[in-house]
Write a protein that holds these residues in place. Structure first.
Motif, PDB file in Angstrom:
ATOM      1  N   TRP A 111      -2.672   7.147   4.284  1.00 18.21           N
ATOM      2  CA  TRP A 111      -3.399   5.947   4.658  1.00 18.21           C
ATOM      3  C   TRP A 111      -2.674   5.421   5.879  1.00 18.21           C
ATOM      4  N   ARG A 113      -2.490   2.134   8.505  1.00 20.29           N
ATOM      5  CA  ARG A 113      -2.877   0.763   8.841  1.00 20.29           C
ATOM      6  C   ARG A 113      -2.539   0.501  10.293  1.00 20.29           C
ATOM      7  N   GLU A 115      -1.977  -2.798  12.547  1.00 11.47           N
ATOM      8  CA  GLU A 115      -1.802  -4.244  12.422  1.00 11.47           C
ATOM      9  C   GLU A 115      -1.569  -4.860  13.791  1.00 11.47           C
ATOM     10  N   GLU A 125      -3.805  -6.899   9.402  1.00  8.20           N
ATOM     11  CA  GLU A 125      -4.438  -5.582   9.446  1.00  8.20           C
ATOM     12  C   GLU A 125      -5.774  -5.690  10.186  1.00  8.20           C
ATOM     13  N   ARG A 128      -8.014   0.355   9.203  1.00 11.79           N
ATOM     14  CA  ARG A 128      -7.395   1.232   8.205  1.00 11.79           C
ATOM     15  C   ARG A 128      -8.104   2.575   8.294  1.00 11.79           C
TER      16      ARG A 128
END
Length: 153
Positions: A111, A113, A115, A125, A128
């Motif tokens: 995964w 992210r 940000e 965030e 994703r």
């Protein structure tokens, strides 16, 4: 019948080998590769980012875009993407799993992210991705061979 049994046993053995986790040393090296790529992304360093890919790697970000083929196309992609980025952002990879496909080939599930730093100093965030990647062991260490990053949400 004997041939069928031998084929079934070979298939079962191959399946077990494919599902094997990488060695602890390889896990550390693959995670270090991910951390180095995150740092290069954060620094907007397209040259360093491309150096983590195999010469004949492929990259697809977004699922509907164009597949970048080879390290030079990948470098050009990151050069364009980093030039368009505004604000301070960071890229965080969260490892979900790794499986050995062949002795020098590992499937990695991440995964990711993205940000953005807010005016008050906190991080929010903004994107994703589910990232499925193949990493290949080369003479100078692990490199990304095929990366597919699909937006989530």
């Amino acid at each position: 019948m004997k041939t069928l049994l031998v084929a079934a046993l070979a298939w079962a053995a191959a399946g077990a080998a494919l599902a094997a986790p990488p060695s602890p040393a390889d896990v550390r090296a693959l995670r270090a590769l991910g951390e180095a790529a995150d740092a290069a992304w954060d620094a907007r360093d397209a040259d360093r980012m491309a150096s983590y890919y195999a010469a004949d790697a492929s990259l697809l970000v977004g699922g509907a875009g164009t597949v970048q083929l080879g390290r030079e196309d990948i470098r050009a992609y990151f050069t364009r993407a980093f030039a368009q980025r505004v604000g301070t952002m960071r890229h965080i990879s969260e490892f979900r799993g790794q499986d050995v496909v062949a002795p020098d080939l590992v499937l990695t599930d991440l995964w990711v992210r993205v940000e953005e730093r807010q005016p008050d100093g906190t991080w929010k965030e903004v994107r994703r991705f589910n990232n499925i990647s193949l990493a290949v062991r080369e003479a100078d260490g692990w490199k990304m061979k095929a990366v597919r990053a699909y937006p989530v949400g």
